[in-house]
Design a protein around this motif. Structure first.
Motif, PDB file in Angstrom:
ATOM      1  N   ILE A  19     -10.166  -7.704  12.059  1.00 21.38           N
ATOM      2  CA  ILE A  19     -10.146  -8.468  10.813  1.00 21.38           C
ATOM      3  C   ILE A  19     -10.391  -7.562   9.607  1.00 21.38           C
ATOM      4  N   HIS A  20     -11.171  -6.489   9.797  1.00 21.68           N
ATOM      5  CA  HIS A  20     -11.422  -5.535   8.699  1.00 21.68           C
ATOM      6  C   HIS A  20     -10.118  -4.879   8.252  1.00 21.68           C
ATOM      7  N   LEU A  21      -9.350  -4.424   9.226  1.00 27.90           N
ATOM      8  CA  LEU A  21      -8.073  -3.786   8.922  1.00 27.90           C
ATOM      9  C   LEU A  21      -7.111  -4.786   8.287  1.00 27.90           C
ATOM     10  N   SER A  22      -7.134  -6.013   8.776  1.00 23.06           N
ATOM     11  CA  SER A  22      -6.290  -7.067   8.223  1.00 23.06           C
ATOM     12  C   SER A  22      -6.595  -7.314   6.751  1.00 23.06           C
ATOM     13  N   GLN A  23      -7.857  -7.390   6.411  1.00 24.31           N
ATOM     14  CA  GLN A  23      -8.249  -7.603   5.017  1.00 24.31           C
ATOM     15  C   GLN A  23      -7.849  -6.422   4.141  1.00 24.31           C
ATOM     16  N   ASN A  24      -8.030  -5.211   4.638  1.00 26.77           N
ATOM     17  CA  ASN A  24      -7.664  -4.019   3.867  1.00 26.77           C
ATOM     18  C   ASN A  24      -6.165  -3.965   3.585  1.00 26.77           C
ATOM     19  N   TRP A  25      -5.357  -4.184   4.620  1.00 22.35           N
ATOM     20  CA  TRP A  25      -3.912  -4.122   4.445  1.00 22.35           C
ATOM     21  C   TRP A  25      -3.420  -5.251   3.546  1.00 22.35           C
ATOM     22  N   SER A  26      -3.998  -6.420   3.681  1.00 20.71           N
ATOM     23  CA  SER A  26      -3.623  -7.537   2.828  1.00 20.71           C
ATOM     24  C   SER A  26      -3.942  -7.235   1.362  1.00 20.71           C
ATOM     25  N   GLN A  27      -5.104  -6.635   1.125  1.00 23.48           N
ATOM     26  CA  GLN A  27      -5.491  -6.261  -0.236  1.00 23.48           C
ATOM     27  C   GLN A  27      -4.545  -5.204  -0.796  1.00 23.48           C
ATOM     28  N   ALA A  28      -4.151  -4.246   0.024  1.00 23.94           N
ATOM     29  CA  ALA A  28      -3.223  -3.202  -0.427  1.00 23.94           C
ATOM     30  C   ALA A  28      -1.874  -3.799  -0.814  1.00 23.94           C
ATOM     31  N   LEU A  29      -1.407  -4.782  -0.052  1.00 21.53           N
ATOM     32  CA  LEU A  29      -0.134  -5.426  -0.373  1.00 21.53           C
ATOM     33  C   LEU A  29      -0.234  -6.278  -1.630  1.00 21.53           C
ATOM     34  N   GLN A  30      -1.320  -7.026  -1.774  1.00 24.57           N
ATOM     35  CA  GLN A  30      -1.478  -7.917  -2.923  1.00 24.57           C
ATOM     36  C   GLN A  30      -1.672  -7.152  -4.231  1.00 24.57           C
ATOM     37  N   SER A  31      -2.380  -6.041  -4.162  1.00 24.11           N
ATOM     38  CA  SER A  31      -2.647  -5.294  -5.389  1.00 24.11           C
ATOM     39  C   SER A  31      -1.485  -4.384  -5.787  1.00 24.11           C
ATOM     40  N   GLY A  32      -0.507  -4.242  -4.923  1.00 20.38           N
ATOM     41  CA  GLY A  32       0.652  -3.422  -5.258  1.00 20.38           C
ATOM     42  C   GLY A  32       0.474  -1.946  -4.949  1.00 20.38           C
ATOM     43  N   LEU A  33      -0.560  -1.586  -4.207  1.00 21.38           N
ATOM     44  CA  LEU A  33      -0.747  -0.182  -3.846  1.00 21.38           C
ATOM     45  C   LEU A  33       0.327   0.290  -2.870  1.00 21.38           C
ATOM     46  N   VAL A  34       0.838  -0.638  -2.080  1.00 19.83           N
ATOM     47  CA  VAL A  34       1.983  -0.360  -1.204  1.00 19.83           C
ATOM     48  C   VAL A  34       3.015  -1.442  -1.460  1.00 19.83           C
TER      49      VAL A  34
ATOM     50  N   SER B 265       5.187  -3.996   4.099  1.00 17.83           N
ATOM     51  CA  SER B 265       4.587  -3.684   5.399  1.00 17.83           C
ATOM     52  C   SER B 265       5.250  -2.465   6.025  1.00 17.83           C
ATOM     53  N   THR B 266       6.486  -2.213   5.667  1.00 18.30           N
ATOM     54  CA  THR B 266       7.188  -1.033   6.181  1.00 18.30           C
ATOM     55  C   THR B 266       6.521   0.250   5.697  1.00 18.30           C
ATOM     56  N   GLU B 267       6.078   0.258   4.460  1.00 19.93           N
ATOM     57  CA  GLU B 267       5.395   1.438   3.925  1.00 19.93           C
ATOM     58  C   GLU B 267       4.062   1.672   4.639  1.00 19.93           C
ATOM     59  N   ILE B 268       3.329   0.605   4.913  1.00 21.17           N
ATOM     60  CA  ILE B 268       2.075   0.735   5.671  1.00 21.17           C
ATOM     61  C   ILE B 268       2.386   1.267   7.065  1.00 21.17           C
ATOM     62  N   ALA B 269       3.434   0.737   7.680  1.00 30.13           N
ATOM     63  CA  ALA B 269       3.812   1.161   9.033  1.00 30.13           C
ATOM     64  C   ALA B 269       4.133   2.652   9.080  1.00 30.13           C
TER      65      ALA B 269
ATOM     66  N   GLY C 141       1.731   4.900  11.293  1.00 28.69           N
ATOM     67  CA  GLY C 141       2.335   5.220  12.575  1.00 28.69           C
ATOM     68  C   GLY C 141       2.447   4.042  13.534  1.00 28.69           C
ATOM     69  N   VAL C 142       2.610   2.839  13.010  1.00 30.08           N
ATOM     70  CA  VAL C 142       2.837   1.654  13.837  1.00 30.08           C
ATOM     71  C   VAL C 142       4.119   0.980  13.342  1.00 30.08           C
ATOM     72  N   THR C 143       4.576  -0.027  14.065  1.00 30.47           N
ATOM     73  CA  THR C 143       5.781  -0.727  13.639  1.00 30.47           C
ATOM     74  C   THR C 143       5.453  -1.713  12.522  1.00 30.47           C
ATOM     75  N   SER C 144       6.461  -2.068  11.751  1.00 34.23           N
ATOM     76  CA  SER C 144       6.232  -3.019  10.656  1.00 34.23           C
ATOM     77  C   SER C 144       5.923  -4.408  11.192  1.00 34.23           C
ATOM     78  N   GLY C 145       6.435  -4.740  12.374  1.00 36.35           N
ATOM     79  CA  GLY C 145       6.096  -6.019  13.002  1.00 36.35           C
ATOM     80  C   GLY C 145       4.618  -6.091  13.350  1.00 36.35           C
ATOM     81  N   ARG C 146       4.078  -4.984  13.846  1.00 36.26           N
ATOM     82  CA  ARG C 146       2.649  -4.934  14.170  1.00 36.26           C
ATOM     83  C   ARG C 146       1.806  -5.051  12.901  1.00 36.26           C
ATOM     84  N   VAL C 147       2.253  -4.439  11.829  1.00 35.39           N
ATOM     85  CA  VAL C 147       1.536  -4.547  10.551  1.00 35.39           C
ATOM     86  C   VAL C 147       1.512  -6.006  10.104  1.00 35.39           C
TER      87      VAL C 147
END
Length: 142
Positions: free
Chosen positions: A54-69, A72-76, A80-86
């Motif tokens: 859940i920690h990672l989920s909150q971090n990635w969600s915040q990165a997407l919402q704030s426009g830092l990435v 999900s493809t950019e995070i992937a 080093g994971v797939t965009s589906g997993r992200v």
């Protein structure tokens, strides 16, 4: 670094803000904790051992919402994971606040036993009040 320009002051503020996003806190004497957005790489780090996903989920969600990435493809690509997993992991941020707080408070592998991602993921599609009821019933909380 001395910056000389005839541009309006709003341009300077934009330049300084962009350097803060890139993690260059020394560009301005304002403390790091006062910045409005954390650097992207801090949000994209792997989940610390002994913590729930859940920690990672909150971090990635915040990165997407704030426009830092951008997506999900950019995070992937960066992690080093797939965009589906992200997207799977980011969907966990849609859990009810009570469940998120409970899972965030779990520390260590022993405490995490029984709270697998697949069991938690089944709650995401429900309305928040149903999520809490099913979570308490399924995991015998309270």
């Amino acid at each position: 670094m001395k910056l000389r320009t005839f541009a309006p002051i709003s341009c300077l503020v934009g330049i300084i803000r962009d350097t803060w996003k890139d993690g260059m806190e020394l560009a301005h004497p304002i403390r790091r904790k006062w910045r409005d957005d954390p650097p992207a790489m801090e949000l994209l780090l792997a989940c610390p051992p002994g913590k729930h996903l859940i920690h990672l989920s909150q971090n990635w969600s915040q990165a997407l919402q704030s426009g830092l990435v951008a997506s999900s493809t950019e995070i992937a690509e960066k992690c080093g994971v797939t965009s589906g997993r992200v997207r799977q992991i980011v969907r966990l941020s849609g859990l009810a606040q009570e469940i998120t707080e409970f899972l965030s408070g779990l520390n260590g592998q022993k405490a995490l036993r029984g709270f697998s991602e697949s069991r938690i993921r089944s709650l995401v599609g429900l309305p928040p009040d149903m999520q809490v009821q099913r979570f308490e019933k399924e995991f015998q909380i309270r």
